[in-house]
Design a protein around this motif. Structure first.
Motif, mmCIF file in Angstrom:
data_model
loop_
_atom_site.group_PDB
_atom_site.id
_atom_site.type_symbol
_atom_site.label_atom_id
_atom_site.label_comp_id
_atom_site.label_asym_id
_atom_site.label_seq_id
_atom_site.Cartn_x
_atom_site.Cartn_y
_atom_site.Cartn_z
ATOM 1 N N ARG A 9 0.812 -1.221 0.000
ATOM 2 C CA ARG A 9 0.000 0.000 0.000
ATOM 3 C C ARG A 9 0.846 1.272 0.000
ATOM 4 N N THR A 10 1.842 1.352 0.860
ATOM 5 C CA THR A 10 2.628 2.577 0.967
ATOM 6 C C THR A 10 4.009 2.489 0.332
ATOM 7 N N GLY A 11 4.464 1.294 -0.020
ATOM 8 C CA GLY A 11 5.767 1.147 -0.647
ATOM 9 C C GLY A 11 6.929 1.332 0.308
ATOM 10 N N MET A 12 6.666 1.136 1.584
ATOM 11 C CA MET A 12 7.726 1.361 2.564
ATOM 12 C C MET A 12 8.091 0.067 3.284
ATOM 13 N N GLY A 13 7.451 -0.220 4.383
ATOM 14 C CA GLY A 13 7.842 -1.327 5.251
ATOM 15 C C GLY A 13 7.755 -2.705 4.645
ATOM 16 N N SER A 14 6.547 -3.170 4.389
ATOM 17 C CA SER A 14 6.400 -4.558 3.952
ATOM 18 C C SER A 14 6.951 -4.788 2.551
ATOM 19 N N SER A 15 6.787 -3.832 1.646
ATOM 20 C CA SER A 15 7.324 -4.066 0.306
ATOM 21 C C SER A 15 8.847 -4.000 0.300
ATOM 22 N N LYS A 19 10.834 -7.087 -0.929
ATOM 23 C CA LYS A 19 11.791 -6.908 -2.034
ATOM 24 C C LYS A 19 13.138 -7.520 -1.685
ATOM 25 N N ILE A 20 13.579 -7.323 -0.463
ATOM 26 C CA ILE A 20 14.856 -7.904 -0.030
ATOM 27 C C ILE A 20 14.800 -9.422 -0.151
ATOM 28 N N LYS A 21 13.730 -10.035 0.343
ATOM 29 C CA LYS A 21 13.599 -11.495 0.292
ATOM 30 C C LYS A 21 13.469 -11.997 -1.144
ATOM 31 N N VAL A 22 12.667 -11.308 -1.961
ATOM 32 C CA VAL A 22 12.511 -11.701 -3.361
ATOM 33 C C VAL A 22 13.860 -11.594 -4.074
ATOM 34 N N SER A 23 14.591 -10.518 -3.845
ATOM 35 C CA SER A 23 15.910 -10.346 -4.468
ATOM 36 C C SER A 23 16.865 -11.454 -4.062
ATOM 37 N N MET A 75 8.629 -13.192 5.079
ATOM 38 C CA MET A 75 9.955 -13.647 5.500
ATOM 39 C C MET A 75 10.262 -15.077 5.045
ATOM 40 N N ASN A 76 9.298 -15.737 4.437
ATOM 41 C CA ASN A 76 9.431 -17.144 4.059
ATOM 42 C C ASN A 76 9.965 -17.274 2.633
ATOM 43 N N LYS A 77 11.273 -17.475 2.519
ATOM 44 C CA LYS A 77 11.904 -17.562 1.204
ATOM 45 C C LYS A 77 11.458 -18.801 0.440
ATOM 46 N N GLU A 78 11.109 -19.866 1.126
ATOM 47 C CA GLU A 78 10.628 -21.072 0.433
ATOM 48 C C GLU A 78 9.282 -20.813 -0.240
ATOM 49 N N GLU A 79 8.403 -20.082 0.431
ATOM 50 C CA GLU A 79 7.124 -19.729 -0.181
ATOM 51 C C GLU A 79 7.356 -18.874 -1.425
ATOM 52 N N ILE A 80 8.214 -17.889 -1.308
ATOM 53 C CA ILE A 80 8.526 -17.013 -2.438
ATOM 54 C C ILE A 80 9.112 -17.832 -3.589
#
Length: 93
Positions: A9-15, A19-23, A75-80
């Motif tokens: 929604r805000t592009g700050m905390g959760s994204s 993004k760090i985990k997806v990267s 936080m779950n890299k396996e799910e990602i």
């Protein structure tokens, strides 16, 4: 190279965390993606391949993008990883 947009929604905390985990997942698995992040309002201008967001936001954007993945636990890299692999299997180009 394909494009992933990670959005909340805000592009700050959760994204930012997602993004760090997806990267990390992309790098660890040599997936063919560039990863960026932004707010949900930027989704309408996104012409890339894959949107990754939190699971509860998927209904808000699923008709605005080519493909969307909803993540339950950012936080779950396996799910990602498993959801990106599913995307790659479904959308062969």
């Amino acid at each position: 190279m394909r494009e992933i947009l990670v959005a909340c929604r805000t592009g700050m905390g959760s994204s930012t965390m997602l993004k760090i985990k997806v990267s990390q997942v992309v790098k660890e698995n040599n997936f063919p993606f560039n990863v960026t992040h932004d707010t949900m309002s930027a989704v309408s201008q996104f012409s890339g391949d894959l949107l990754i967001t939190l699971e509860d936001l998927v209904p808000d954007v699923e008709d605005k993008v080519k493909y969307v993945i909803g993540i339950k636990n950012l936080m779950n890299k396996e799910e990602i990883k498993s959801k990106i692999e599913k995307y790659l299997e479904e959308v062969k180009e």
